[in-house]
Scaffold this motif. Structure first.
Motif, PDB file in Angstrom:
ATOM      1  N   PHE A  75      40.998  84.120  47.089  1.00 52.51           N
ATOM      2  CA  PHE A  75      42.300  83.639  47.576  1.00 52.51           C
ATOM      3  C   PHE A  75      42.919  82.736  46.522  1.00 52.51           C
ATOM      4  CE2 PHE A  75      44.774  80.220  49.516  1.00 52.51           C
ATOM      5  CZ  PHE A  75      45.743  80.948  50.206  1.00 52.51           C
ATOM      6  N   GLU A  76      44.234  82.858  46.325  1.00 52.57           N
ATOM      7  CA  GLU A  76      44.941  81.984  45.394  1.00 52.57           C
ATOM      8  C   GLU A  76      46.421  81.952  45.767  1.00 52.57           C
ATOM      9  OE1 GLU A  76      45.001  81.060  40.618  1.00 52.57           O
ATOM     10  OE2 GLU A  76      44.768  83.148  41.287  1.00 52.57           O
ATOM     11  N   LYS A  77      46.930  80.729  46.073  1.00 52.12           N
ATOM     12  CA  LYS A  77      48.341  80.600  46.437  1.00 52.12           C
ATOM     13  C   LYS A  77      48.751  79.135  46.377  1.00 52.12           C
ATOM     14  CE  LYS A  77      51.747  81.817  49.984  1.00 52.12           C
ATOM     15  NZ  LYS A  77      51.957  82.410  51.325  1.00 52.12           N
ATOM     16  N   ASP A  78      49.895  78.859  45.727  1.00 50.95           N
ATOM     17  CA  ASP A  78      50.501  77.524  45.693  1.00 50.95           C
ATOM     18  C   ASP A  78      49.520  76.437  45.246  1.00 50.95           C
ATOM     19  OD1 ASP A  78      52.868  78.637  46.632  1.00 50.95           O
ATOM     20  OD2 ASP A  78      52.297  78.316  48.738  1.00 50.95           O
ATOM     21  N   GLY A  79      48.715  76.743  44.239  1.00 49.45           N
ATOM     22  CA  GLY A  79      47.763  75.764  43.719  1.00 49.45           C
ATOM     23  C   GLY A  79      46.445  75.706  44.453  1.00 49.45           C
ATOM     24  N   LEU A 108      24.124  81.045  47.570  1.00 43.20           N
ATOM     25  CA  LEU A 108      25.497  81.429  47.872  1.00 43.20           C
ATOM     26  C   LEU A 108      26.341  80.165  47.961  1.00 43.20           C
ATOM     27  CD1 LEU A 108      27.656  83.535  48.613  1.00 43.20           C
ATOM     28  CD2 LEU A 108      26.985  83.224  51.012  1.00 43.20           C
ATOM     29  N   PHE A 109      27.396  80.098  47.149  1.00 37.74           N
ATOM     30  CA  PHE A 109      28.271  78.936  47.119  1.00 37.74           C
ATOM     31  C   PHE A 109      29.696  79.336  47.473  1.00 37.74           C
ATOM     32  CE2 PHE A 109      24.779  76.997  45.094  1.00 37.74           C
ATOM     33  CZ  PHE A 109      24.998  75.625  45.035  1.00 37.74           C
ATOM     34  N   LEU A 110      30.401  78.407  48.100  1.00 38.69           N
ATOM     35  CA  LEU A 110      31.848  78.499  48.301  1.00 38.69           C
ATOM     36  C   LEU A 110      32.494  77.419  47.444  1.00 38.69           C
ATOM     37  CD1 LEU A 110      32.133  78.963  52.174  1.00 38.69           C
ATOM     38  CD2 LEU A 110      32.415  80.715  50.410  1.00 38.69           C
ATOM     39  N   VAL A 111      33.533  77.781  46.717  1.00 37.37           N
ATOM     40  CA  VAL A 111      34.208  76.856  45.812  1.00 37.37           C
ATOM     41  C   VAL A 111      35.690  76.816  46.155  1.00 37.37           C
ATOM     42  CG1 VAL A 111      34.665  76.239  43.414  1.00 37.37           C
ATOM     43  CG2 VAL A 111      32.550  77.468  43.992  1.00 37.37           C
ATOM     44  N   GLY A 112      36.167  75.658  46.571  1.00 38.53           N
ATOM     45  CA  GLY A 112      37.576  75.492  46.885  1.00 38.53           C
ATOM     46  C   GLY A 112      38.247  74.591  45.862  1.00 38.53           C
ATOM     47  N   THR A 113      39.466  74.931  45.448  1.00 37.18           N
ATOM     48  CA  THR A 113      40.185  74.167  44.429  1.00 37.18           C
ATOM     49  C   THR A 113      41.627  73.942  44.854  1.00 37.18           C
ATOM     50  OG1 THR A 113      38.835  75.018  42.600  1.00 37.18           O
ATOM     51  CG2 THR A 113      41.018  74.191  42.031  1.00 37.18           C
ATOM     52  N   LYS A 114      42.121  72.730  44.568  1.00 38.30           N
ATOM     53  CA  LYS A 114      43.535  72.417  44.746  1.00 38.30           C
ATOM     54  C   LYS A 114      44.046  71.809  43.439  1.00 38.30           C
ATOM     55  CE  LYS A 114      47.598  71.544  46.464  1.00 38.30           C
ATOM     56  NZ  LYS A 114      48.602  72.634  46.594  1.00 38.30           N
ATOM     57  N   GLU A 115      45.069  72.422  42.856  1.00 43.03           N
ATOM     58  CA  GLU A 115      45.646  71.940  41.605  1.00 43.03           C
ATOM     59  C   GLU A 115      46.953  71.206  41.888  1.00 43.03           C
ATOM     60  OE1 GLU A 115      46.001  75.033  38.754  1.00 43.03           O
ATOM     61  OE2 GLU A 115      43.866  75.547  38.775  1.00 43.03           O
ATOM     62  N   LEU A 116      47.028  69.968  41.401  1.00 44.32           N
ATOM     63  CA  LEU A 116      48.216  69.127  41.530  1.00 44.32           C
ATOM     64  C   LEU A 116      48.444  68.493  40.163  1.00 44.32           C
ATOM     65  CD1 LEU A 116      47.275  67.366  44.873  1.00 44.32           C
ATOM     66  CD2 LEU A 116      49.218  68.898  44.588  1.00 44.32           C
ATOM     67  N   VAL A 145      31.819  67.242  45.412  1.00 44.50           N
ATOM     68  CA  VAL A 145      33.266  67.240  45.194  1.00 44.50           C
ATOM     69  C   VAL A 145      33.524  66.713  43.792  1.00 44.50           C
ATOM     70  CG1 VAL A 145      33.496  64.941  46.232  1.00 44.50           C
ATOM     71  CG2 VAL A 145      35.493  66.440  46.071  1.00 44.50           C
ATOM     72  N   ALA A 146      34.473  67.317  43.094  1.00 45.97           N
ATOM     73  CA  ALA A 146      34.790  66.925  41.727  1.00 45.97           C
ATOM     74  C   ALA A 146      36.300  66.850  41.555  1.00 45.97           C
ATOM     75  CB  ALA A 146      34.208  67.929  40.726  1.00 45.97           C
ATOM     76  N   CYS A 147      36.725  65.991  40.639  1.00 43.14           N
ATOM     77  CA  CYS A 147      38.142  65.920  40.317  1.00 43.14           C
ATOM     78  C   CYS A 147      38.300  65.798  38.810  1.00 43.14           C
ATOM     79  CB  CYS A 147      38.820  64.758  41.036  1.00 43.14           C
ATOM     80  SG  CYS A 147      38.164  63.138  40.607  1.00 43.14           S
ATOM     81  N   GLU A 148      39.444  66.216  38.306  1.00 44.56           N
ATOM     82  CA  GLU A 148      39.734  66.127  36.878  1.00 44.56           C
ATOM     83  C   GLU A 148      41.203  65.792  36.701  1.00 44.56           C
ATOM     84  OE1 GLU A 148      40.552  70.464  35.217  1.00 44.56           O
ATOM     85  OE2 GLU A 148      38.596  70.385  36.226  1.00 44.56           O
TER      86      GLU A 148
END
Length: 217
Positions: A75-79, A108-116, A145-148
């Motif tokens: 899935f990928e939409k609006d960041g 098995l991993f799930l990876v969620g990302t939000k780009e701002l 949880v990670a941030c950059e």
């Protein structure tokens, strides 16, 4: 290519101190099959030594268990983006020398990302089948949880914190860590990075230094 060095010290009782240090060099190869699908293979070489009251009791080095993963961005939409990452390890390390688990493992991993821009936040949740011959727990979980943030052109600061179920069946003190790092894009094809990982709980390694280089082609 990634390099790490770790140090851990535990006081077993009033008379006994146990120290462990070591590290690894891992060559990771990622191949983009499609825009949304990557295949990843990790080839590790590890070493460690253990001391009890400053007397060496063990020292080994060699190839460890090879890892493999498939990362599929579903899935990928609006960041926002979400990926599933199944994978595992092969028992290529010498189990008797403490260089491998002796059995094939799965995860098995799930990876969620939000780009701002200029920020990005990543959340990881995983289940690990830690099959082994040493009496450790076989059902593990991981959460982090990670941030950059890009602070300068081509320079990013990163932070990561997480916890994983203790593989020791006699302990429910789960290893937790906090990590800080920096990356620098030398060019469009080369990135350098470095970081420090600190053990928040007593069951996590006291500290680990990390460095790496990524080459894209």
């Amino acid at each position: 290519v990634g390099f790490s060095y770790f140090y851990d010290e535990d006081r077993l009782d009033e008379q006994t101190t146990h120290k462990t240090d070591g590290g690894d060099v891992v060559v990771g190869i990622t191949f983009g099959v499609f825009d949304t699908l990557d295949v990843i293979v990790g080839l590790p070489y590890v070493w460690y030594r253990q001391e009890e009251n400053n007397v060496r009791i063990a020292s080994e080095n060699g190839i460890s268990d090879i890892t493999f993963d498939v990362k599929w961005r579903i899935f990928e939409k609006d960041g926002w983006s979400l990926a599933v990452k199944p994978g595992g390890r092969l028992p290529t390390g010498n189990e008797d020398k403490g260089l491998g688990a002796g059995r094939t493992g799965l995860r098995l991993f799930l990876v969620g990302t939000k780009e701002l821009n200029p920020f990005a936040v990543h959340v990881n949740a995983g289940y690990i089948v830690h099959d082994n011959n040493t009496g450790l727990r076989k059902d593990l979980w991981h959460a982090s949880v990670a941030c950059e943030v890009e602070v300068l052109k081509d320079v990013k600061l990163m932070a990561n914190a997480g916890m994983e179920r203790n593989p020791d069946p006699a302990s429910n003190n789960h290893p937790a860590f906090a990590m800080l790092g920096v990356s620098y894009n030398v060019s469009e094809k080369i990135t350098l990075d470095a970081g420090i990982k600190y053990g928040v709980t007593s069951t996590e390694t006291d500290w680990t230094g990390l460095a790496g280089m990524t080459s894209r082609f």
